[in-house]
Design a protein around this motif. Structure first.
Motif: not given
Length: 239
Positions: A76-101
């Motif tokens: 459980q790391v949801q309350d760890v500072p910076g984790v939320r921003a990291l997860v959203w940042g990685l998610s944003a990057i993932s969509f750039i790769f996921l949807y070029p098609a």
């Protein structure tokens, strides 16, 4: 920590079954595309593909949302500072790769004649299989955030499907394009940035300055804004 009940364990198997069903339908229809287009035409086959794939995808997404905390809470790391921003940042990057098609929206909607495109620009210069890379990044981000056995099982299933897709996609391109694909394959890589590091490929920033990439950014922003609403909406589905 969540209880490990029979229903929760069953949800893990159910998710694997849904993932397997989607993988068989999606990859199977992709493999049958040459024959299907000869019989039905490119547009009608794309409509059939969508009518099969999209409902399965919706069921997968809703079931995932409703059972994401099933099983054992491994961390459980949801309350760890910076984790939320990291997860959203990685998610944003993932969509750039996921949807070029999805950039060829008229083809996706079967308004224009759907085609299988062989190209090596933009995100393809980074990796020949951006959807696989994007899915792995998405899985890492959400597994970190949720920390449940259900999420681990889901991530493993998604990653295995996309790793299979690497082999399956290369095989279909080889059959369709032959030597032309071999040339593209020699200038690109599966591992992100490997072809760039090897000197086989050069990144061109201007290729990323397209409205389509801006569309991905807008989509991520909308998803972030609508995320709580989606959680509420899917929770009303009794699955």
């Amino acid at each position: 920590m969540a209880d490990v009940s029979g229903s929760m364990v069953n949800s893990h198997w159910m998710m694997l079954g849904l993932l397997a069903s989607f993988a068989v339908a999606h990859s199977g229809l992709a493999a049958l595309r040459p024959r299907g287009e000869k019989l039905l035409g490119a547009r009608l086959y794309r409509v059939l593909f969508a009518l099969v794939s999209l409902p399965l995808a919706v069921v997968l997404i809703v079931y995932f949302f409703n059972h994401r905390y099933d099983g054992v809470q491994l961390w459980q790391v949801q309350d760890v500072p910076g984790v939320r921003a990291l997860v959203w940042g990685l998610s944003a990057i993932s969509f750039i790769f996921l949807y070029p098609a999805t950039f060829n929206l008229l083809e996706i909607a079967a308004i224009a004649k759907p085609e299988v495109h062989l190209y090596e620009t933009g995100i393809i210069r980074i990796t020949r299989h951006p959807q696989m890379v994007g899915q792995i990044i998405w899985c890492i981000a959400h597994t970190l955030w949720l920390g449940t056995t259900f999420m681990v099982v889901t991530s493993l299933g998604l990653i295995l499907h996309h790793v299979f897709g690497v082999w399956h996609g290369d095989r279909r391109w080889q059959m369709r394009y032959g030597e032309a694909f071999e040339a593209v394959k020699a200038r690109t890589s599966i591992m992100p940035f490997q072809a760039v590091w090897d000197g086989r490929q050069t990144l061109k920033v201007d290729e990323f300055l397209r409205p389509a990439y801006l569309g991905v950014v807008v989509f991520v922003a909308l998803l972030w804004w609508l995320h709580p609403t989606l959680m509420v909406a899917t929770s009303r589905v009794p699955w």
